[in-house]
Enzyme design. Structure first.
Site, short mmCIF file in Angstrom:
data_model
loop_
_atom_site.label_atom_id
_atom_site.label_comp_id
_atom_site.label_asym_id
_atom_site.label_seq_id
_atom_site.Cartn_x
_atom_site.Cartn_y
_atom_site.Cartn_z
N ASP A 445 -7.48 4.44 3.35
CA ASP A 445 -6.47 3.57 3.44
C ASP A 445 -5.60 4.26 2.51
O ASP A 445 -5.97 4.87 1.62
CB ASP A 445 -6.16 2.58 2.75
CG ASP A 445 -5.31 1.76 3.92
OD1 ASP A 445 -3.88 2.06 4.01
OD2 ASP A 445 -5.14 0.32 3.84
N ASP A 513 -0.28 -1.85 11.57
CA ASP A 513 -0.65 -3.26 10.51
C ASP A 513 0.03 -4.30 11.86
O ASP A 513 -0.39 -5.18 11.74
CB ASP A 513 0.10 -3.15 9.13
CG ASP A 513 -1.00 -2.87 8.31
OD1 ASP A 513 -2.07 -3.08 8.63
OD2 ASP A 513 -0.68 -2.88 6.88
C1 GLA Z 1 -3.04 -1.75 4.23
C2 GLA Z 1 -3.62 -1.40 5.64
C3 GLA Z 1 -4.54 -3.08 6.27
C4 GLA Z 1 -5.48 -3.43 5.47
C5 GLA Z 1 -4.91 -3.28 3.53
C6 GLA Z 1 -5.62 -3.58 2.81
O1 GLA Z 1 -1.72 -2.89 4.55
O2 GLA Z 1 -3.26 -0.96 6.28
O3 GLA Z 1 -5.13 -2.87 7.31
O4 GLA Z 1 -6.60 -2.98 5.15
O5 GLA Z 1 -4.12 -2.15 3.10
O6 GLA Z 1 -5.21 -4.07 1.71
#
Ligand code: GLA
Length: 690
Positions: A445, A513
């Site tokens: 990420d 997301d």
């Molecule tokens: C980001 C990702 C999510 C999750 C969060 C965790 O927002 O897109 O899917 O992994 O971080 O903190």
């Protein structure tokens, strides 16, 4: 295949359905000749002798015609290359030589000590272009701007520009508008690809979904970038793009140093937007995506179910249920490491949280494996929370400027990956992590943009923008080489880092997301313009959708929406009823059946997600799968039939859902009724040629 004219000054690259041609004039100008349908060398030579329009005062005969417009001389277009030495600015280059190697053509130019090599490589009908700059002189050369390529379009009436715009939780939405005079600039000055635009543009003058010419360009770079589409005063159109957003300095090349730009890929196709997408997908499956022939497993991800509340017992409970519904890969998201019990602490400390995982990750990984699933974890290696062991030990490892604020976003700072000590730390930690527990999958990420991109003590600090991406690529490549069984997912707060560069070194991407199944149809529609279903992760989460809009949807609608890509499940399975779990199991089983067609087949977008009925079709050999969604039926109006694509009109097809036999010609011309009604209905139809 590359054809070269006898005088060695006209080059023609051809793929199965298209050609690209360029020509070096007697005056040493490198001009664009052709990009479009396949032509013969004689055609390119005929184009090469066509006279340029007359030279008028105030205009340049080169503008809109050069392959790679450098700064300086009689040119007024946005330069692809802008360099500065202690003596002067701009480039006056002379051709030196060309050579070919397989499908690659290289043209070498020189301006004093600077060697400029333009690279062209035909892969299918995609032309990959990039530039390499070598400082062979004695002085430093500053690259203010060094685009990968400039693309030139033929003259047409009324170009239209399509792009994929967005923001967090609303990525890759398709929008189109007529091009007008001047420059249209998209890009990112955030340090990562960004949610705001996928680095792709398409230009057409009269194309529809399945007919007409479409020109597409896509950049393979995961840092800041820029694509500028210019309609020049004589209406000619050029598209130039590369790393970096501004022209204020990309790199300083010391004597002996070089810069290789990312690839800027271009595609001409006359099968409409659908044909262009299928060609992009085929290109990525054949040349870009690692192990593209391999099916991606159905995964479970813990994020929406447990957020930071990660404990081994709870994860085990989820894992049991995930295994029972047929999940193949169980991914523990954020919260398993350091003091990471919220987003305020722990980033940077890549060791399992001792309270949550006293024996490390291995016991959980073993349990997951015993349940018959692979095991994955979440990491965000490029970041650090100020409240972490890493930051306390190395406060100078972040991007910052002396005497200025360190801007926190999501309570975190960006590590300066251009530093070798940071690179070495991350390599050691991540390598140890992958060696220390049986981990099969890493979700990587990146959750904030660059803001204070300084590097105290470094003579040319802005190089960290490019060097960060180079270091990221090198780290992922090194980890992949050392742990060949581990698959990687690119994530950046959802779809903030999706481009051909990261796609070439990860196995799939987190699309958004936003897991609302209706919003997702539009996001997926845009995503599919360039990238294939094979890399598009999509999870089924809880209803009502808690994190975004409270919308309630059936399990059916959620599953069919997510089955359009790499299916995942992200809901809190411990709260799902026995009936829901049983239904989920049936959908997962069905997905596994259609997976080869969805992940490796050809995509036809039958109807866009614009309110009523929308549908996509995947075709692979004798198998066809249709996914259809009805957002809302109004006034009791009958739902239109779906006209299928790509079938053999003289063949018959059996629908596995209804047992009915359909004639190919009828499906193509009159269509198939999907049997949807009411609001938020959805279905899967499987057809097989008999
Ligand atoms: C980001 C990702 C999510 C999750 C969060 C965790 O927002 O897109 O899917 O992994 O971080 O903190």
């Amino acid at each position: 295949m590359t054809d070269i004219a006898e005088d060695g000054r006209t080059w023609l690259l051809s793929g199965p359905g298209s050609s690209y041609a360029l020509h070096l004039t007697d005056a040493g100008e490198l001009l664009h000749l052709h990009w479009g349908p396949r032509i013969a060398l004689a055609d390119a030579e005929a184009l090469a002798v066509r006279p340029l329009p007359g030279h008028r005062a105030f205009e340049s005969p080169l503008d809109g015609r050069e392959e790679y417009p450098v700064e300086g001389g009689p040119r007024f277009v946005r330069p692809a290359l802008s360099v500065r030495t202690p003596e002067r600015r701009g480039t006056e280059w002379a051709f030196e030589a060309y050579d070919t190697e397989g499908a690659e053509l290289r043209l070498r130019f020189r301006d004093a000590g600077l060697v400029i090599t333009l690279h062209y490589r035909m892969r299918g009908d995609v032309v990959e272009r990039w530039v390499r700059l070598d400082n062979r002189g004695e002085a430093h050369v500053e690259l203010l701007r060094a685009d990968a390529a400039t693309w030139t379009l033929p003259d047409r009436e009324g170009w239209r520009l399509s792009q994929l715009h967005g923001r967090w939780a609303a990525e890759s939405r398709l929008t189109s508008a007529p091009l007008t005079y001047g420059d249209k600039v998209i890009g990112s000055r955030r340090g990562h690809t960004g949610h705001q635009h996928l680095p792709w543009v398409a230009l057409d003058s009269d194309a529809t979904e399945e007919r007409g010419e479409v020109y597409g360009c896509a950049l393979g770079w995961s840092g800041s970038w820029r694509i500028a589409v210019a309609q020049l005063p004589d209406a000619r159109v050029q598209i130039t793009g590369g790393a970096g957003y501004d022209d204020s300095g990309l790199l300083m090349l010391a004597p002996g140093e070089s810069y290789t730009s990312p690839v800027f890929a271009g595609l001409w196709n006359d099968g409409g937007f659908g044909g262009a997408s299928r060609a992009w997908h085929a290109y990525q499956r054949a040349y870009v995506i690692p192990d593209a022939d391999r099916d991606r497993p159905v995964l479970f991800n813990s994020w929406e179910a447990t957020h930071f509340d990660i404990a081994q017992e709870r994860q085990t409970a989820l894992a049991r249920r995930a295994a029972a519904i047929g999940v193949e890969l169980f991914v523990v998201d954020d919260g398993w490491f350091g003091a990471r019990t919220s987003d305020r602490a722990g980033l940077g400390d890549w060791t399992p949280n001792p309270d949550r995982f006293p024996q490390g990750l291995k016991p959980l990984a073993d349990q997951v494996h015993a349940l018959g699933m692979q095991f994955g974890i979440w990491v965000e290696p490029e970041m650090v929370n100020p409240d972490s062991e890493l930051y306390r030990a190395h406060p100078d490892w972040v991007q910052y400027q002396t005497g200025r604020k360190r801007t926190e976003m999501r309570h975190q700072l960006v590590l300066n990956l251009a530093r070798e000590d940071v690179q070495e730390y991350l390599w050691e930690r991540l390598d140890a992590l992958l060696a220390g527990a049986p981990i099969d999958y890493v979700k990587w990420d990146f959750n904030r943009c660059f803001t204070d991109a300084g590097w105290p003590g470094e003579p040319y600090p802005q190089r960290l923008w490019v060097d960060h991406v180079r270091a990221l690529y090198a780290l992922v490549d090194r980890l992949r080489a050392a742990h060949p069984g581990v698959a990687f997912e690119s994530c950046s707060g959802g779809g903030g880092r999706i481009d051909l560069g990261i796609v070439s070194r990860t196995d799939q991407v987190w699309t958004s997301d936003n897991t609302d199944p209706l919003d997702r149809l539009a996001i997926q529609h845009g995503f599919s313009q360039i990238h294939p279903a094979r890399i598009m992760a999509a999870w089924v989460t809880d209803s009502p959708n808690t994190q975004l809009n409270g919308r309630a949807t059936s399990l059916r609608f959620r599953f069919v929406s997510s089955m359009a890509g790499v299916l995942g499940v992200g809901g809190d399975l411990t709260e799902w009823s026995e009936e829901e779990l049983a239904e989920a199991r049936r959908w997962v089983d069905l997905y596994k059946e259609i997976r080869p067609v969805v992940q490796h087949g050809e995509l036809y977008r039958l109807r866009p997600p614009e309110g009523g009925l929308s549908a996509v079709q995947y075709l692979r050999g004798d198998e066809t799968v249709v996914l259809a969604w009805l957002q809302a039926q109004r006034f009791g109006e009958p739902v239109p039939a779906l006209r299928l694509r790509g079938l053999d009109p003289s063949a018959s097809y059996e629908c596995r859902e209804t047992g009915e036999i359909h004639r190919g010609a009828v499906l193509l011309h009159h269509g198939l009724h999907a049997g949807l009604r009411g609001d938020l209905d959805a279905t899967v139809l499987r057809l097989r040629r008999i």
